[in-house]
Write an enzyme that holds these catalytic residues in place. Sequence first.
Site, PDB file in Angstrom:
ATOM      1  N   CYS A   1       0.551   2.191   2.745  1.00 56.02           N
ATOM      2  CA  CYS A   1       0.980   0.880   2.409  1.00 56.02           C
ATOM      3  C   CYS A   1      -0.381   0.652   4.095  1.00 56.02           C
ATOM      4  O   CYS A   1      -1.471   0.866   3.254  1.00 56.02           O
ATOM      5  CB  CYS A   1       1.767   0.874   3.701  1.00 56.02           C
ATOM      6  SG  CYS A   1       2.804  -1.112   3.469  1.00 56.02           S
TER       7      CYS A   1
ATOM      8  N   HIS B   1       5.544   3.073  -0.779  1.00 58.91           N
ATOM      9  CA  HIS B   1       6.269   4.142  -0.068  1.00 58.91           C
ATOM     10  C   HIS B   1       7.540   4.974  -1.210  1.00 58.91           C
ATOM     11  O   HIS B   1       7.547   4.457  -1.992  1.00 58.91           O
ATOM     12  CB  HIS B   1       7.260   3.201   0.948  1.00 58.91           C
ATOM     13  CG  HIS B   1       6.985   2.302   1.554  1.00 58.91           C
ATOM     14  ND1 HIS B   1       6.043   2.769   2.794  1.00 58.91           N
ATOM     15  CD2 HIS B   1       6.315   1.145   2.014  1.00 58.91           C
ATOM     16  CE1 HIS B   1       5.554   2.178   3.691  1.00 58.91           C
ATOM     17  NE2 HIS B   1       5.660   0.709   3.004  1.00 58.91           N
TER      18      HIS B   1
END
Length: 494
Positions: free
Chosen positions: A334, A418
């Site tokens: 991310c 994630h």
Amino acid sequence: MVKGALLVAGTTSDAGKSVVTAGICRWLARQGVRVAPYKAQNMSLNSYVTADGAEIGRAQVVQAQAAGLEPVADMNPILLKPGSDRRSQVVLMGKPVADVDAMEYGELKDMLRATALEALTRLRKQYDVVVCEGAGSPAEINLRRGDIANMGLARAANLPVIVVGDIDRGGVFAAFYGTVGLLDAADQAHVAGFVVNKFRGAKELLDPGLDMLRRMTGREVYGVLPWLDGLWMDVEDSLALDGRRVTSGAPHGRQTLRVAVVRLPRISNFTDVDALAAEPGVTVRFVTDPAELDDADLVVLPGSRATVADLAWLRERGLAAAIRARRGPVLGICGGFQMLAREIVDEVESGAGRVEGLDLLPVRITFAPDKRLARPVGEAYGEQVRAYEIHHGVAEVEGGEPFLDGCRVGDVWGTTWHGALENDGFRRAFLADVAERAGRAFVPAPATDFARLREDRLDALGDLVERHLDTDALLRLIDNGPPELPTLPPGAPV
């Protein structure tokens, strides 16, 4: 059948509110009670995406799992995600609605309080018991007037309160007494008693202090939870990262794989590496110094709530140069993936405009006003990967080998997903590739089941509650609400 609600408060942040709440949820669920967790207002950079696309705090997700439930936005109606020391993004019922400083946030309090109480009301209608978690300490008297998550919630919803204290830090008796003493009489009326957390040693040495605490406050001690090694959970507070998190060592005949996770100032979703730390033979440590990367077989750049600011910090610390000079595996997740890009264009989060990235991946990142919240499914290394996405940055991949939604070039991988490492087959294949590239004779353990490990640890929490707390007294408290208790004037024992 027991029916009601309870608020679990704490003397400090990281005192154990989240794990005690999860333990009570698991214990009640095992008794056949329909129980749900709830936290009115959560300040955390560890979050998750529910099945219907709402963003909530990661701790409430684990507590929902303890209760045997799919998490929903009502369980954490207000989530604050700090982007700097002064400003936070406000996520309301799972969607971002504002980016505010403390004064601006105060102007939203009436609306936020109403939303939080509506969410709690819905949960109480749907479930027999709602176990609420407080935030920080209920004795933060400078914040009491606008409080939503602690005594303000207890008063509005008529909740009994138990206060958890971490005895391993020291000063727990003063913290218990001071917590009650700093509250006004109406707030004190909701504090039923205390739970001592993380005790090591002979309990008989503690008993005289517990007896004095009962006499001085007029309140119950509901139990003493012993220290339990290795019981890490999906924590929400970066205080839990102090020190190194390490496994017990490599299986016989195998080398250890060393993972260094860069502890960014605004690190988010650092629970991504919990699955690595759970893998036998993998050591995980959080680092802030370039020298700590030297012996790492894998460097992880984790998520960040402030990508551009944390990228500048990497450069100031010399970490950016050390990562660029590496001749070994690097994984960006991310915000960390965004930092590995050629350039970042950010008019949304930092307002910095065009910023040069680390230029390790052929990617251009553009921050969009709308946050992407999703639960994607994909494939890598021939294994299915289920994950979740929480980001404003949109990646335009201009080359390299596809890797989940990002890319890979040589020893550098990047993805916005994630939770990917929680997929056992993918994690093992990825670690085997990392080990080969790092020249390590590490072989992933084929039997590691991360989902089962998390369930086992939730069961261990339920066992702690059942064995070490006065569960009959807790059930009476949940059923009957706040008991009639004496008022404790500050500094004057009852």
